[in-house]
Design a protein around this motif. Structure first.
Motif, PDB file in Angstrom:
ATOM      1  N   UNK A   1       0.495  -1.382  -0.056  1.00 22.35           N
ATOM      2  CA  UNK A   1      -0.338   0.210   0.351  1.00 22.35           C
ATOM      3  C   UNK A   1       0.721   0.979  -0.177  1.00 22.35           C
ATOM      4  N   UNK A   2       0.987   1.617  -1.293  1.00 23.23           N
ATOM      5  CA  UNK A   2       2.233   2.980  -1.104  1.00 23.23           C
ATOM      6  C   UNK A   2       1.930   4.413   0.084  1.00 23.23           C
ATOM      7  N   UNK A   3       0.200   4.394   0.039  1.00 21.56           N
ATOM      8  CA  UNK A   3      -0.176   5.744  -0.065  1.00 21.56           C
ATOM      9  C   UNK A   3       0.369   5.701   1.951  1.00 21.56           C
ATOM     10  N   UNK A   4       0.620   4.561   2.673  1.00 25.09           N
ATOM     11  CA  UNK A   4       1.206   4.267   3.975  1.00 25.09           C
ATOM     12  C   UNK A   4       2.639   4.680   3.737  1.00 25.09           C
ATOM     13  N   UNK A   5       2.920   6.038   4.628  1.00 17.98           N
ATOM     14  CA  UNK A   5       4.329   6.020   5.014  1.00 17.98           C
ATOM     15  C   UNK A   5       4.887   5.263   5.882  1.00 17.98           C
ATOM     16  N   UNK A   6       6.096   4.646   5.952  1.00 14.75           N
ATOM     17  CA  UNK A   6       7.152   3.847   6.844  1.00 14.75           C
ATOM     18  C   UNK A   6       6.333   3.646   7.810  1.00 14.75           C
TER      19      UNK A   6
ATOM     20  N   UNK B   1       9.053   0.390   5.224  1.00 17.57           N
ATOM     21  CA  UNK B   1       7.562   0.615   4.959  1.00 17.57           C
ATOM     22  C   UNK B   1       6.541  -0.492   4.221  1.00 17.57           C
ATOM     23  N   UNK B   2       7.004  -2.034   4.834  1.00 18.68           N
ATOM     24  CA  UNK B   2       5.919  -2.977   4.600  1.00 18.68           C
ATOM     25  C   UNK B   2       4.987  -2.332   5.682  1.00 18.68           C
ATOM     26  N   UNK B   3       3.424  -1.363   5.799  1.00 18.84           N
ATOM     27  CA  UNK B   3       2.293  -3.021   6.598  1.00 18.84           C
ATOM     28  C   UNK B   3       1.138  -2.797   5.715  1.00 18.84           C
ATOM     29  N   UNK B   4       0.478  -2.821   6.607  1.00 19.86           N
ATOM     30  CA  UNK B   4      -0.822  -3.573   6.058  1.00 19.86           C
ATOM     31  C   UNK B   4      -2.360  -2.382   6.897  1.00 19.86           C
ATOM     32  N   UNK B   5      -3.366  -2.286   5.916  1.00 19.56           N
ATOM     33  CA  UNK B   5      -4.045  -1.969   6.849  1.00 19.56           C
ATOM     34  C   UNK B   5      -5.404  -3.153   6.948  1.00 19.56           C
ATOM     35  N   UNK B   6      -5.515  -3.309   8.365  1.00 17.69           N
ATOM     36  CA  UNK B   6      -6.112  -4.492   8.952  1.00 17.69           C
ATOM     37  C   UNK B   6      -7.314  -4.269   9.727  1.00 17.69           C
ATOM     38  N   UNK B   7      -8.456  -4.934   8.877  1.00 16.74           N
ATOM     39  CA  UNK B   7     -10.006  -5.229   8.938  1.00 16.74           C
ATOM     40  C   UNK B   7     -10.597  -5.925  10.227  1.00 16.74           C
TER      41      UNK B   7
ATOM     42  N   UNK C   1     -14.691  -5.555  11.739  1.00 11.15           N
ATOM     43  CA  UNK C   1     -15.382  -4.107  11.586  1.00 11.15           C
ATOM     44  C   UNK C   1     -14.341  -2.536  11.903  1.00 11.15           C
ATOM     45  N   UNK C   2     -13.489  -2.965  12.512  1.00 14.30           N
ATOM     46  CA  UNK C   2     -12.677  -1.461  12.873  1.00 14.30           C
ATOM     47  C   UNK C   2     -11.525  -1.769  11.674  1.00 14.30           C
ATOM     48  N   UNK C   3     -11.074  -0.542  11.500  1.00 18.32           N
ATOM     49  CA  UNK C   3      -9.767  -0.790  10.377  1.00 18.32           C
ATOM     50  C   UNK C   3      -8.609  -0.057  11.155  1.00 18.32           C
ATOM     51  N   UNK C   4      -7.333  -0.907  11.384  1.00 18.36           N
ATOM     52  CA  UNK C   4      -5.640  -0.282  11.015  1.00 18.36           C
ATOM     53  C   UNK C   4      -4.721  -0.277  11.058  1.00 18.36           C
ATOM     54  N   UNK C   5      -3.671   0.023  11.592  1.00 19.01           N
ATOM     55  CA  UNK C   5      -2.681  -0.563  10.269  1.00 19.01           C
ATOM     56  C   UNK C   5      -2.049  -0.802  11.717  1.00 19.01           C
ATOM     57  N   UNK C   6      -1.001  -1.763  10.463  1.00 15.56           N
ATOM     58  CA  UNK C   6       0.160  -2.714  11.670  1.00 15.56           C
ATOM     59  C   UNK C   6       1.687  -3.007  10.568  1.00 15.56           C
ATOM     60  N   UNK C   7       2.555  -2.341  11.350  1.00  9.82           N
ATOM     61  CA  UNK C   7       3.921  -2.814  10.788  1.00  9.82           C
ATOM     62  C   UNK C   7       4.035  -4.296  10.402  1.00  9.82           C
ATOM     63  N   UNK C   8       4.523  -4.930   9.793  1.00  8.86           N
ATOM     64  CA  UNK C   8       5.130  -5.592   9.235  1.00  8.86           C
ATOM     65  C   UNK C   8       6.270  -6.965  10.486  1.00  8.86           C
TER      66      UNK C   8
END
Length: 94
Positions: free
Chosen positions: A1-6, A13-19, A22-29
């Protein structure tokens, strides 16, 4: 997801939007850091990408560059002294 900053903690730089439920969050791999949970995906991404300190420093650097650009090719001593005073104001929020 290039729209995410590191990641703000490890810089990876590897992060993902997780659902989740029903809630969204971002996690660093890499380090596992998680953003706050949000109802909307866009809010989770905005939260992840918000870097108040980084943004403030970037703004200060832009101000300092503007001051230097205003000096021209061969600044006078007065212009240099004035520029240093302006830079001091930017750096110390005077």
């Amino acid at each position: 997801m290039s729209e995410l900053k590191p990641c703000p903690f490890c810089g990876n730089g590897d992060a993902i939007n997780i659902v989740s439920g029903g809630w969204h969050l971002v996690r660093c791999f890499y380090c596992g850091f998680l953003s706050n949970s949000h109802y909307k995906r866009e809010d989770a991404i905005k939260d992840w990408n918000t870097r108040p300190t980084e943004d403030a420093l970037t703004a200060k650097l832009a101000d300092i560059r503007r001051i230097f650009d205003g000096l021209g090719e061969q600044p006078t001593n007065e212009a240099i002294i004035h520029a240093m005073s302006e830079i001091k104001s930017v750096v110390y929020d005077a």
